[in-house]
Design an enzyme around this catalytic site. Structure first.
Site, short mmCIF file in Angstrom:
data_model
loop_
_atom_site.label_atom_id
_atom_site.label_comp_id
_atom_site.label_asym_id
_atom_site.label_seq_id
_atom_site.Cartn_x
_atom_site.Cartn_y
_atom_site.Cartn_z
N ASN A 191 -94.97 17.14 7.59
CA ASN A 191 -94.90 18.53 7.11
C ASN A 191 -95.51 18.62 5.71
O ASN A 191 -94.81 18.77 4.71
CB ASN A 191 -93.44 19.00 7.11
N VAL A 192 -96.83 18.52 5.66
CA VAL A 192 -97.52 18.44 4.36
C VAL A 192 -97.38 19.74 3.58
O VAL A 192 -97.34 19.73 2.34
CB VAL A 192 -99.00 18.08 4.55
N TYR A 216 -92.44 21.66 -2.12
CA TYR A 216 -91.36 21.05 -2.88
C TYR A 216 -91.88 20.44 -4.18
O TYR A 216 -91.23 20.54 -5.24
CB TYR A 216 -90.67 19.97 -2.04
N PHE A 241 -84.32 26.98 6.37
CA PHE A 241 -85.21 27.54 7.38
C PHE A 241 -85.40 29.03 7.14
O PHE A 241 -84.45 29.77 6.88
CB PHE A 241 -84.62 27.33 8.78
N VAL A 242 -86.67 29.46 7.23
CA VAL A 242 -87.03 30.87 7.17
C VAL A 242 -87.80 31.20 8.43
O VAL A 242 -88.71 30.45 8.82
CB VAL A 242 -87.88 31.18 5.92
N GLY A 289 -92.10 33.66 -0.47
CA GLY A 289 -91.24 33.20 -1.56
C GLY A 289 -89.78 33.09 -1.20
O GLY A 289 -88.96 32.76 -2.06
N PHE A 290 -89.41 33.32 0.07
CA PHE A 290 -88.00 33.33 0.44
C PHE A 290 -87.42 31.91 0.52
O PHE A 290 -86.25 31.70 0.22
CB PHE A 290 -87.79 34.06 1.76
N GLY A 291 -88.23 30.93 0.96
CA GLY A 291 -87.75 29.55 0.95
C GLY A 291 -87.44 29.09 -0.45
O GLY A 291 -86.43 28.42 -0.70
N ARG A 334 -94.08 32.34 3.65
CA ARG A 334 -95.12 32.54 2.65
C ARG A 334 -94.90 33.82 1.85
O ARG A 334 -95.86 34.48 1.42
CB ARG A 334 -96.51 32.54 3.31
#
Length: 233
Positions: free
Chosen positions: A200-201, A207, A162-163, A171-173, A169
């Protein structure tokens, strides 16, 4: 969601501190750090879990408290059981952290440059326990070892990633997920797995762009609540 506790994973070889290459600070630099969470981070982890429950439209299923998290999450060495990587950000370079550094996972630090500074309405709520008051907790990933009989190797299962909304948006995830994958490679593990909601498209696309295979033929089975308790009688 996971099978019975796997056998203890192999002990990794200590590695020197690893720091991602930093870009030249221009514009609006944001310094980013991923480190192992400790029990002192429980208040922030608790708040992040409840924000995740709201995002996943499941707040009525979230009964975690600071006390229950503290009692269950840090009873084993990192990577041998439940492990949390914490994502922290700061507009300034990080001072030496007051948190102990684990020999098998020194903090990962990099710098990203933004067009505009981040407006964080919850900055005070998520201020980190640091010497530098500008360090803020931005997200986390919680994972633990499982086992593949087909590969005859341990792996990692990611329970939560979770971020916080104002840091998405950027790049942290990807950084959090890559940190778990890199640790699996370092320890000789066979794979990293997690679940994603079919609605959660955006997450599914993210991913897949990272190279993950979304297994359409599998469904998660779960015993919980009264159905689980019935097996104890």
């Amino acid at each position: 969601m996971a099978a019975a506790a796997p056998p203890p994973p192999p002990t990794p070889t200590p590695s020197p501190p690893f720091t991602l290459p930093e870009t030249t600070p221009i514009g609006n630099p944001l310094f980013v750090r991923i480190r192992l969470a400790t029990k002192s981070d429980v208040p922030h982890i608790h708040k992040l879990i409840h924000q995740l429950a709201l995002f996943e439209r499941l707040p009525h299923h979230c009964s975690a408290t600071e006390s229950s998290i503290s009692a269950t999450l840090f009873n084993s060495p990192p990577f041998h059981s439940f492990t949390v990587f914490l994502l922290e950000v700061s507009p300034h370079p990080f001072s030496p952290s007051p948190h102990p550094t684990h020999p098998f996972y020194p903090p990962t630090i990099k710098t990203t440059n933004l067009d505009l500074p981040v407006s964080d309405p919850e900055k005070e709520v998520f201020r980190s326990d640091e010497n530098d008051n500008d360090v803020v907790v931005a997200g986390f990933v919680l994972f633990f070892p499982n086992y593949s009989t087909f590969l005859a190797k341990p792996g990692f299962y990611i329970e939560d990633l979770f971020v916080r909304e104002c840091y998405r948006r950027m790049g942290f995830g990807k950084m959090l997920l890559s940190s778990v994958a890199a640790q699996a490679v370092k320890m000789g593990y066979g794979r990293v797995e997690w679940a994603v909601f079919n609605w959660n498209v955006d997450a599914i696309r993210f991913y897949e762009e990272m190279g993950a295979q979304v297994l359409q033929e599998w469904r998660i089975c779960r015993l919980a609540g009264d159905a689980l308790q019935a097996h104890g009688h």
